[in-house]
Design a protein around this motif. Sequence first.
Motif, PDB file in Angstrom:
ATOM      1  N   ILE A 113     -10.018   0.954 -12.435  1.00 28.06           N
ATOM      2  CA  ILE A 113      -9.861   0.772 -11.148  1.00 28.06           C
ATOM      3  C   ILE A 113     -10.940   0.930 -10.375  1.00 28.06           C
ATOM      4  CG2 ILE A 113      -7.169   0.952 -11.499  1.00 28.06           C
ATOM      5  CD1 ILE A 113      -7.724   3.843 -10.001  1.00 28.06           C
ATOM      6  N   LEU A 161       0.979  -1.373   0.112  1.00 28.09           N
ATOM      7  CA  LEU A 161       0.070  -0.053  -0.044  1.00 28.09           C
ATOM      8  C   LEU A 161       0.917   0.965   0.112  1.00 28.09           C
ATOM      9  CD1 LEU A 161      -2.447  -0.786   2.694  1.00 28.09           C
ATOM     10  CD2 LEU A 161      -2.809  -1.369   0.543  1.00 28.09           C
ATOM     11  N   ALA A 183      -2.117   6.322  -9.790  1.00 23.44           N
ATOM     12  CA  ALA A 183      -2.610   4.999  -9.396  1.00 23.44           C
ATOM     13  C   ALA A 183      -3.328   4.143 -10.471  1.00 23.44           C
ATOM     14  CB  ALA A 183      -3.468   5.162  -8.133  1.00 23.44           C
ATOM     15  N   ASP A 235       4.843   0.377  -7.545  1.00 22.85           N
ATOM     16  CA  ASP A 235       3.669  -0.430  -8.027  1.00 22.85           C
ATOM     17  C   ASP A 235       2.984  -1.051  -7.063  1.00 22.85           C
ATOM     18  OD1 ASP A 235       2.479  -1.747 -10.175  1.00 22.85           O
ATOM     19  OD2 ASP A 235       3.801  -3.505 -10.150  1.00 22.85           O
ATOM     20  N   PRO A 236       2.168  -0.243  -6.293  1.00 29.82           N
ATOM     21  CA  PRO A 236       1.277  -0.653  -5.061  1.00 29.82           C
ATOM     22  C   PRO A 236       0.172  -1.469  -5.636  1.00 29.82           C
ATOM     23  CG  PRO A 236       0.926   1.628  -5.576  1.00 29.82           C
ATOM     24  CD  PRO A 236       2.041   1.118  -6.439  1.00 29.82           C
ATOM     25  N   ASP A 237      -0.368  -2.476  -4.849  1.00 22.93           N
ATOM     26  CA  ASP A 237      -1.528  -3.078  -5.107  1.00 22.93           C
ATOM     27  C   ASP A 237      -2.739  -2.044  -4.763  1.00 22.93           C
ATOM     28  OD1 ASP A 237      -0.872  -6.027  -5.377  1.00 22.93           O
ATOM     29  OD2 ASP A 237       0.219  -5.203  -3.584  1.00 22.93           O
ATOM     30  N   ALA A 238      -2.951  -1.132  -3.846  1.00 23.13           N
ATOM     31  CA  ALA A 238      -3.886  -0.070  -3.486  1.00 23.13           C
ATOM     32  C   ALA A 238      -3.025   1.130  -2.963  1.00 23.13           C
ATOM     33  CB  ALA A 238      -4.689  -0.778  -2.487  1.00 23.13           C
ATOM     34  N   VAL A 239      -3.725   2.290  -2.959  1.00 21.89           N
ATOM     35  CA  VAL A 239      -3.531   3.368  -2.597  1.00 21.89           C
ATOM     36  C   VAL A 239      -4.364   4.060  -1.631  1.00 21.89           C
ATOM     37  CG1 VAL A 239      -2.943   6.013  -3.143  1.00 21.89           C
ATOM     38  CG2 VAL A 239      -2.209   3.884  -4.516  1.00 21.89           C
ATOM     39  N   ALA A 277      -3.715   0.294  -9.470  1.00 26.94           N
ATOM     40  CA  ALA A 277      -3.860   0.493  -8.086  1.00 26.94           C
ATOM     41  C   ALA A 277      -5.099   0.837  -7.758  1.00 26.94           C
ATOM     42  CB  ALA A 277      -2.744   1.122  -7.385  1.00 26.94           C
ATOM     43  N   ASP A 278      -6.057  -0.015  -7.007  1.00 22.88           N
ATOM     44  CA  ASP A 278      -7.287   0.667  -6.538  1.00 22.88           C
ATOM     45  C   ASP A 278      -7.123   1.843  -5.422  1.00 22.88           C
ATOM     46  OD1 ASP A 278      -8.831  -1.066  -8.016  1.00 22.88           O
ATOM     47  OD2 ASP A 278      -8.829  -2.519  -6.306  1.00 22.88           O
ATOM     48  N   MET A 285       4.806   5.892  -7.715  1.00 17.88           N
ATOM     49  CA  MET A 285       3.800   5.090  -8.181  1.00 17.88           C
ATOM     50  C   MET A 285       4.696   3.961  -8.890  1.00 17.88           C
ATOM     51  SD  MET A 285       1.214   5.457  -6.263  1.00 17.88           S
ATOM     52  CE  MET A 285       0.254   6.931  -5.846  1.00 17.88           C
TER      53      MET A 285
END
Length: 309
Positions: free
Chosen positions: A169, A8, A105, A69-73, A110-111, A65
């Motif tokens: 997203i 995150l 994002a 490379d996050p899964d979510a923010v 990323a969601d 970002m």
Amino acid sequence: MGSDTATLVVTGALGGAGRWVVDRLAAESFDIVAVDRELPVGTPPDGVDFRAVDLVDAGETTDLMLSVDPDAVVHLAAIPDPLNHAGERVYRNNVLSTYNVLNAAGRVGADVTWTSSESAYGFPFAEEVRAPDALPVEEAHPLRPADPYGLSKVTGEETAKAVVRRDGISVVSIRPSWVQYPGEYFVTDLRESFDLAALRADPEGAVGGGPGNYWSYVDVRDLADQIARTLEVDIDGHEAVHCHAAENYLGEDTADLFAALLGSVPEPCSLSGDDAAFSMAKSAALLDWAPSHSWRSESAVDGPDFDAP
């Protein structure tokens, strides 16, 4: 979401709410990249990597970002009201930072969960008291801000919808109320000074009168819990949800407060007792979330062990 390997990005991580949110999400075993303009003092939780980033700078934000490379923010960074800064600065900072975060994002898939505000409706910070169209206020109520802070939040929500359309997203726009912190509820002094007769006599000038958020508040722990919940459920597209305590902070009948403030109670009205003026029904249905903290049982607890320098 919610696996041990999920990464995150949390912006505004050194803000009043941001510190509690980072602490709460770190307990869920996420790998967190915590972002603010400065690096913290103190000891962040294990698994939290702080980065100093100016989110108004599109290049810095995009670089962050792409590298993480996050899964979510979770986007919390903002100037939190229009009172102590020039209006142009509030609007520019909040709109550009939110656009940059949402845009980047979306590009990395990323969601996003971010903090919009009840100010998007235009009730707080208005030049005069405004009546809601119905009670309780639901998320579908028209957004009519006339101040730079509320306007920045409406712009952010429209940006969220655009990124959802473009990149597919999901984005949750949380509209929290006035955030309170354990052991230092600011609403305590207001409650102790409040007099219903004084509000009837002087709706604009009495304690609890004038433009505002209709006596609403939320404990920061409930805000953190709702944010955590958005990372656990499947959201389709863009959704806006309230995040408020279940009751007003004065302990008075809410309909009586509206009658004293406005001269009459907005209709239709299905409030009972000291119910909050803002509905939690959508939060319950979409997120299976309800507030669990109240001014009636408020007490000091240990907070996060890191802070802004």
